[in-house]
Design an enzyme around this catalytic site. Structure first.
Site, PDB file in Angstrom:
ATOM      1  N   ARG A 237       0.855  -1.177   0.000  1.00  0.00           N
ATOM      2  CA  ARG A 237       0.000   0.000   0.000  1.00  0.00           C
ATOM      3  C   ARG A 237       0.896   1.233   0.000  1.00  0.00           C
ATOM      4  NH1 ARG A 237      -3.415  -2.737  -1.641  1.00  0.00           N
ATOM      5  NH2 ARG A 237      -5.572  -3.001  -0.930  1.00  0.00           N
ATOM      6  N   GLU A 266      -3.543   8.077  -5.047  1.00  0.00           N
ATOM      7  CA  GLU A 266      -3.807   7.428  -6.328  1.00  0.00           C
ATOM      8  C   GLU A 266      -5.083   7.993  -6.929  1.00  0.00           C
ATOM      9  OE1 GLU A 266      -3.814   3.181  -5.729  1.00  0.00           O
ATOM     10  OE2 GLU A 266      -1.769   3.164  -4.951  1.00  0.00           O
ATOM     11  N   HIS A 285      -1.104   0.685 -10.010  1.00  0.00           N
ATOM     12  CA  HIS A 285      -1.734  -0.294  -9.119  1.00  0.00           C
ATOM     13  C   HIS A 285      -2.291  -1.473  -9.919  1.00  0.00           C
ATOM     14  CE1 HIS A 285      -3.636  -0.516  -4.845  1.00  0.00           C
ATOM     15  NE2 HIS A 285      -3.342  -1.724  -5.299  1.00  0.00           N
TER      16      HIS A 285
END
Length: 324
Positions: A237, A266, A285
């Site tokens: 993360r 993000e 991601h």
């Protein structure tokens, strides 16, 4: 009468039909307050909630008085207030097993791409810079036989260790909350404290969830302890890393390169200094983002919700105590 659920993720037709065989389904684009207000009756009567990425917090739960189970299409759930669910006896289901191998592939790809400078040199070729035989300015570094340090030896860490040990003959170090005997037996992995791992590893791969304890676990002090030749990989993360400290470490030559699948914010801001560094491979991601795995994650989440609303929470339940 079928129980009703809220679906906030587009599903393939076959999975949608599977849901509709068990539930009355209300599809919404997101969980924003205006969406909840627009579908107030559906939210207030829904016993199930299924989707991904959106925030599930106390404010939402106050609008969902009948909710019994939430199913997220992910292994991570830092966007969900689990304590709030548990207090209301709402179980949370997730999809931990189906993405393991795919995420491990992504981590390995980031290791190879950063070490061998794949993205950088490919862009230079496309820009017409390959006009003669290449020299040291184009070279990268080896991966095989280098020491891999894994921070977080869960399913994905184990899958990565398998690839590194058997595929690249890499010695494996690991740091986790507890020792992992299987990793030590199968891969000759060596447990060590975090400082030792940082000092000895050529690749530092972070595969951690976001918790109060892991937030900004990696900062200036940790990067300073790493080898100047080390490559840092984050596939856990984003907020586990102090991004400003990482940027400084890269700019100052404290570490060699970074491969990043996750970020503090993000999507990553277009003006992030990370995007101007040739020794950074930044991807959006994509850890589990293959057609096959994303389908399997959605199918797992559907089955999880069906099971949960039938009282079956033996697997994939984050907070089984909520059912007590």
């Amino acid at each position: 009468m079928k129980p009703s659920i809220i679906l906030y993720k587009t599903l393939p037709d076959d999975l949608l039909h599977r849901l509709e065989a068990h539930f009355t389904v209300t599809q919404v684009p997101n969980l924003h307050p205006e969406t909840v207000a627009r579908h107030a009756q559906a939210f207030s009567s829904a016993q199930g909630l299924l989707g991904a990425s959106e925030t599930v917090n106390r404010a939402l739960l106050e609008k969902m008085s009948a909710l019994r189970a939430a199913s997220t299409i992910s292994v991570g759930y830092d966007n969900v207030e689990v304590d709030a669910l548990t207090a209301r006896k709402i179980v949370l289901m997730h999809t931990p097993a189906v993405l393991t191998e795919t995420v491990a592939d992504t981590v390995m790809a980031l290791m190879l791409a950063t070490a061998r400078r794949v993205v950088d040199v490919a862009e230079r070729v496309k820009a017409g810079e390959w006009t003669e035989s290449i020299g040291p300015a184009w070279f990268g570094v080896d991966v095989h036989h280098k020491t891999l340090g894994i921070v977080g030896m869960g399913r994905i860490g184990m899958a990565l260790a398998q690839r590194a040990h058997f595929g690249f003959t890499m010695p494996v170090l690991y740091h986790a909350r507890r020792r992992h005997q299987e990793a030590e037996d199968r891969f000759n992995a060596r447990y060590c404290d975090l400082d030792t791992l940082l000092q000895e590893a050529d690749f530092v791969c972070v595969i951690l969830p976001l918790t109060a304890e892991t937030r900004h676990l990696f900062g200036a002090t940790q990067f300073a302890r790493m080898k100047s030749s080390a490559i840092f990989i984050n596939a856990g993360r984003g907020p586990v890393v102090d991004e400003n400290a990482l940027i400084a470490a890269l700019q100052n030559g404290e570490i060699y390169a970074a491969g990043l699948d996750v970020f503090e914010q993000e999507p990553l801001s277009v003006d992030s200094p990370l995007l101007n560094m040739s020794n950074v491979v930044a991807v959006p991601h994509i850890g589990s983002a293959t057609h096959e795995t994303r389908y399997n994650m959605m199918a797992c989440a559907v089955d999880n919700l069906i099971d949960a609303l039938q009282g079956k929470i033996e697997k994939n339940c984050v907070n089984p105590q909520a059912a007590g």
